[in-house]
Design a protein around this motif. Structure first.
Motif, short mmCIF file in Angstrom:
data_model
loop_
_atom_site.label_atom_id
_atom_site.label_comp_id
_atom_site.label_asym_id
_atom_site.label_seq_id
_atom_site.Cartn_x
_atom_site.Cartn_y
_atom_site.Cartn_z
N VAL A 60 68.43 29.72 65.08
CA VAL A 60 67.06 29.00 65.17
C VAL A 60 66.12 29.85 66.14
O VAL A 60 66.41 29.80 67.43
CB VAL A 60 67.38 27.80 65.87
N PRO A 61 65.00 30.66 65.56
CA PRO A 61 64.12 31.21 66.28
C PRO A 61 63.61 30.48 67.50
O PRO A 61 62.92 29.42 67.11
CB PRO A 61 63.35 32.03 65.50
N ARG A 62 63.45 30.83 68.69
CA ARG A 62 62.74 30.18 69.78
C ARG A 62 61.23 30.09 69.37
O ARG A 62 60.61 29.03 69.64
CB ARG A 62 62.82 30.74 71.02
N SER A 63 60.69 31.06 68.90
CA SER A 63 59.15 31.22 68.38
C SER A 63 58.95 30.24 67.35
O SER A 63 57.73 29.71 67.24
CB SER A 63 58.89 32.65 67.96
N GLU A 64 59.81 29.75 66.68
CA GLU A 64 59.75 28.62 65.50
C GLU A 64 59.98 27.28 65.98
O GLU A 64 59.89 26.45 65.15
CB GLU A 64 60.25 28.98 64.34
N THR A 65 60.32 27.10 67.12
CA THR A 65 61.03 25.89 68.00
C THR A 65 60.04 25.13 68.97
O THR A 65 59.75 25.88 69.86
CB THR A 65 62.67 26.20 68.36
N LEU A 66 59.69 24.04 68.54
CA LEU A 66 59.08 23.35 69.79
C LEU A 66 60.22 22.62 70.54
O LEU A 66 60.90 21.63 69.87
CB LEU A 66 57.99 22.31 68.95
N ILE A 67 60.26 22.64 71.60
CA ILE A 67 61.03 21.94 72.49
C ILE A 67 60.27 20.93 73.43
O ILE A 67 59.58 21.31 74.14
CB ILE A 67 61.81 23.02 73.47
N VAL A 68 60.86 19.62 73.31
CA VAL A 68 60.15 18.75 73.84
C VAL A 68 61.09 17.71 74.73
O VAL A 68 62.31 17.92 74.52
CB VAL A 68 59.69 17.71 72.68
N ASP A 69 60.43 17.24 75.90
CA ASP A 69 61.31 16.31 76.69
C ASP A 69 61.87 15.23 75.89
O ASP A 69 61.04 14.29 75.43
CB ASP A 69 60.37 16.00 77.63
N GLN A 70 63.05 14.80 75.99
CA GLN A 70 63.84 13.90 75.27
C GLN A 70 63.67 12.64 76.30
O GLN A 70 63.85 11.48 75.65
CB GLN A 70 65.29 14.08 75.07
N ILE A 71 63.24 12.68 77.55
CA ILE A 71 62.96 11.58 78.29
C ILE A 71 64.23 11.06 79.09
O ILE A 71 64.20 10.96 80.29
CB ILE A 71 62.12 10.16 77.77
N PHE A 72 65.20 10.74 78.50
CA PHE A 72 66.38 10.44 78.87
C PHE A 72 67.63 10.49 77.85
O PHE A 72 67.37 10.94 76.87
CB PHE A 72 66.34 8.79 79.16
N ARG A 73 68.67 10.60 78.42
CA ARG A 73 70.10 10.82 77.91
C ARG A 73 70.36 9.54 76.80
O ARG A 73 70.18 8.40 77.19
CB ARG A 73 71.18 11.27 78.56
N TYR A 74 70.61 9.77 75.58
CA TYR A 74 70.67 8.74 74.66
C TYR A 74 72.19 8.22 75.01
O TYR A 74 73.14 8.81 74.74
CB TYR A 74 70.78 9.04 73.28
N GLY A 75 72.36 6.91 75.34
CA GLY A 75 73.44 6.33 75.71
C GLY A 75 74.35 5.92 74.39
O GLY A 75 75.54 5.46 74.45
#
Length: 639
Positions: A38-53
């Motif tokens: 998974v290339p970093r340049s092709e990956t959008l990294i977004v804030d998940q906001i919280f840990r999924y319980g």
């Protein structure tokens, strides 16, 4: 204002210290989540906001489901309203709903050519199944609505659905119209084989959106999505004509400082929110990060929601209106808005977000009523609680910080910081409480009418920054007034569950249960209908949108009257205002500030995010409607 070193300054110093301590940890976390292919340049990294319980549980049709962020990838519904532009978007439906003359029947025409990710065609069968399955399964998220409202549902062909209603309901389509979320459509060919729908995890999910799940963290800290090869067979692909990033990684970094570190290291492209001090640290350290505005007040101010304090109305003494008013008048909103939140959001005394649209139609027209409002404080004495000088006080504070504030007139100050709020009047609060048998002990601490010390806990979710900060401010101010209050900190899923089951005394919150919720439209009915006694649930049972347990015949009458009118009826606006007045007079919740979000982008790998200079759509990517923003992003070409 607080004396000595303010909360604001202390928090900034702490943020700087934590930034230095956490940088190595954050780098390791970010790099650890991307597989080699998974290339970093092709990956959008977004804030998940919280840990999924509830990780790896993609059953989005039960109240315990985890919705923010992930709902925009693999679910879909019939229509959307863009929160920034107010644009109506036909998604799975090819056109707006059509009603018969008395609004007892709704006809929906569906788009053709949409596929589930396993290649099965999306058709009217899926919509009919979704309604019938939830109607016949008590406890599912939309089951009560469908049980009350739907007489029958059928298809007349593979792309036409006809819903027969139990009564005139000109807004039934709102259940399938997403601002934040809406009723998601279920894949009939999967769910018809499920014997226990409340326990089914739907993992891995068959997707109706443009992305499929590629990998997940069993501990709930991250999820990796991959663009479907047939993305053009989805509603977002059809509407935008664009594919979007090949991969999207959602990751929960934790507190604000970790998000900031990740973004300065270009390992987080987009986050929902951080506290003020962390944001300041970010823009000082990064040349590629920015929020909605380039300068003060920086943050995006127009999410259609607000922050509020609420109380469990089934518990004494919070079922007493005067007690709730006393708790409100013991708060100093200027200190809360400045010292705890950074002086950025608009204040709101009404259960309504203070966006420009709602200010025009609700807040400003009701200023006269707010000025005339009085409360009885005993012995024939009344008190006018509204303080229209609040925005001017905030302007004074901001200028003292060195900010340039282009507001000189009262109207300009109102546009920046809201119409005003309640007076800080602890002496009036004291009278209200003593009228009901409260007393003070030798240390000037409050005693309940039965003589025991007055103390309570207030729920707050730390990942919802302003909710937690406002709770901290309220605890400080109520303690100074003589009430012992502590914050009960819960992770998001536990926080939701405690609110919904009534396992709380007080809550620092946002959203519908406080009477607050809206779209860029005048109609209040979709957001208050579940305050009707038909939806009331006793403590211990799950109540999604009446967590405070409001019970009012006046509310019932208003909702019934409003619900019988078409959304464009001229009476809709006036009835909406009457609802705001009724809620405010009773102080069923204490609205405080409108939402602001430091929705912040790092422009190192990706560009063309919605910003103030280019507000083409909603920056709130964590809503379902975020699916129409991801395709607009453009890779910068950096490796």
């Amino acid at each position: 204002m607080t004396k000595g070193i303010s909360f604001f300054t202390r928090s900034r110093l702490l943020a700087d210290i934590l930034t230095g301590l956490l940088i190595i940890t954050c780098q390791v976390m970010a790099f650890a989540q991307l597989p080699e292919d998974v290339p970093r340049s092709e990956t959008l990294i977004v804030d998940q906001i919280f840990r999924y319980g509830t990780p790896n549980n993609f059953n989005m049709w039960v109240p315990s489901s985890t919705t923010p962020t992930r709902q925009g990838f693999f679910t879909d519904t019939l229509w959307y309203i863009d929160q920034q532009t107010g644009e109506w978007i036909n998604a799975l439906a090819e056109s707006a709903p059509v009603y018969n003359e008395d609004f007892t029947e709704m006809i929906v025409k569906l788009r053709q050519g949409i596929l589930w990710s396993d290649g099965v065609e999306f058709t009217a069968d899926d919509v009919v199944f979704t309604i019938e399955k939830q109607k016949s399964t008590p406890g599912m998220t939309w089951s009560t609505n469908f049980e009350l409202d739907v007489a029958s549902v059928k298809k007349t062909d593979d792309y036409t659905v006809v819903v027969s209603l139990n009564k005139s309901l000109p807004r039934f389509h709102s259940l399938f119209t997403s601002r934040y979320n809406a009723c998601y459509i279920m894949p009939k060919h999967i769910w018809e084989k499920v014997d226990a729908p409340m326990e089914f995890t739907f993992y891995p999910p068959v997707s109706l959106g443009a992305y499929v799940v590629k990998d997940t963290d069993p501990a709930g800290y991250w999820e990796l999505y991959e663009l479907r090869e047939d993305w053009d067979k989805t509603s977002s692909g059809i509407v935008t004509g664009r594919p979007g990033p090949k991969y999207i990684l959602t990751i929960f970094y934790g507190p604000s400082e970790k998000k900031v570190i990740a973004m300065t290291q270009h390992q987080l492209d987009l986050f929902m929110n951080v506290d003020y001090e962390a944001f300041q640290s970010l823009i000082e350290k990064s040349d590629t990060a920015r929020s909605w505005y380039q300068d003060f007040p920086w943050a995006w101010p127009d999410e259609l929601d607000a922050r509020w304090f609420g109380f469990n109305l089934e518990k004494e003494p919070y079922n007493i209106k005067d007690v709730r008013w006393a708790l409100a008048l013991a708060l100093d909103i200027v200190e809360l808005q400045t010292e705890y939140i950074g002086g950025i959001p608009r204040v709101t005394p009404l259960p309504q977000p203070a966006t420009p649209f709602h200010m025009e139609h609700y807040h400003k027209p009701l200023v006269g009523w707010l000025k005339e409002l009085t409360i009885d404080i005993g012995d024939g004495e009344t008190f006018a609680p509204f303080d229209e000088t609040v925005p001017a006080q905030i302007v004074e504070w901001a200028r003292a910080q060195g900010y340039t504030i282009p507001a000189e007139t009262q109207e300009e100050m109102v546009d920046m910081f809201g119409v005003g709020w309640w007076k800080y009047a602890p002496e009036v609060a004291e009278k209200l409480l003593m009228n009901h048998g409260f007393t003070r002990d030798a240390d000037d601490r409050w005693l309940l009418p039965d003589g025991t010390p007055w103390s309570f806990e207030i729920l707050a979710a730390p990942d919802e920054v302003d909710v937690y900060r406002m709770a901290m401010g309220a605890v400080d101010q109520w303690d100074a007034f003589g009430i012992s209050v502590e914050i009960r900190t819960l992770e998001r899923n536990a926080y939701y569950n405690a609110n919904r089951t009534g396992d709380f005394t007080a809550t620092s919150n946002w959203g519908f249960a406080g009477g607050i919720g809206a779209t860029a439209a005048l109609d209040k009915w979709p957001f208050i209908k579940e305050l009707h006694s038909d939806f009331y649930k006793p403590l211990g049972e799950v109540s999604l949108n009446n967590t405070l347990r409001v019970k009012s015949s006046e509310i019932d009458t208003l909702i019934d009257t409003l619900g019988a009118l078409p959304p464009d009826d001229p009476q809709v606006l006036e009835l909406g205002r009457e609802f705001l007045k009724l809620w405010t007079e009773n102080m069923w919740s204490i609205p405080t500030i409108s939402f602001k979000k430091f929705v912040t982008q790092d422009l190192y790998y990706w560009d063309n995010f919605p910003i103030a200079e280019n507000p083409y759509g909603q920056p709130c990517y964590w809503f379902m409607g975020g699916r129409f923003i991801y395709p607009q992003l453009e890779a910068t070409g950096r490796e």
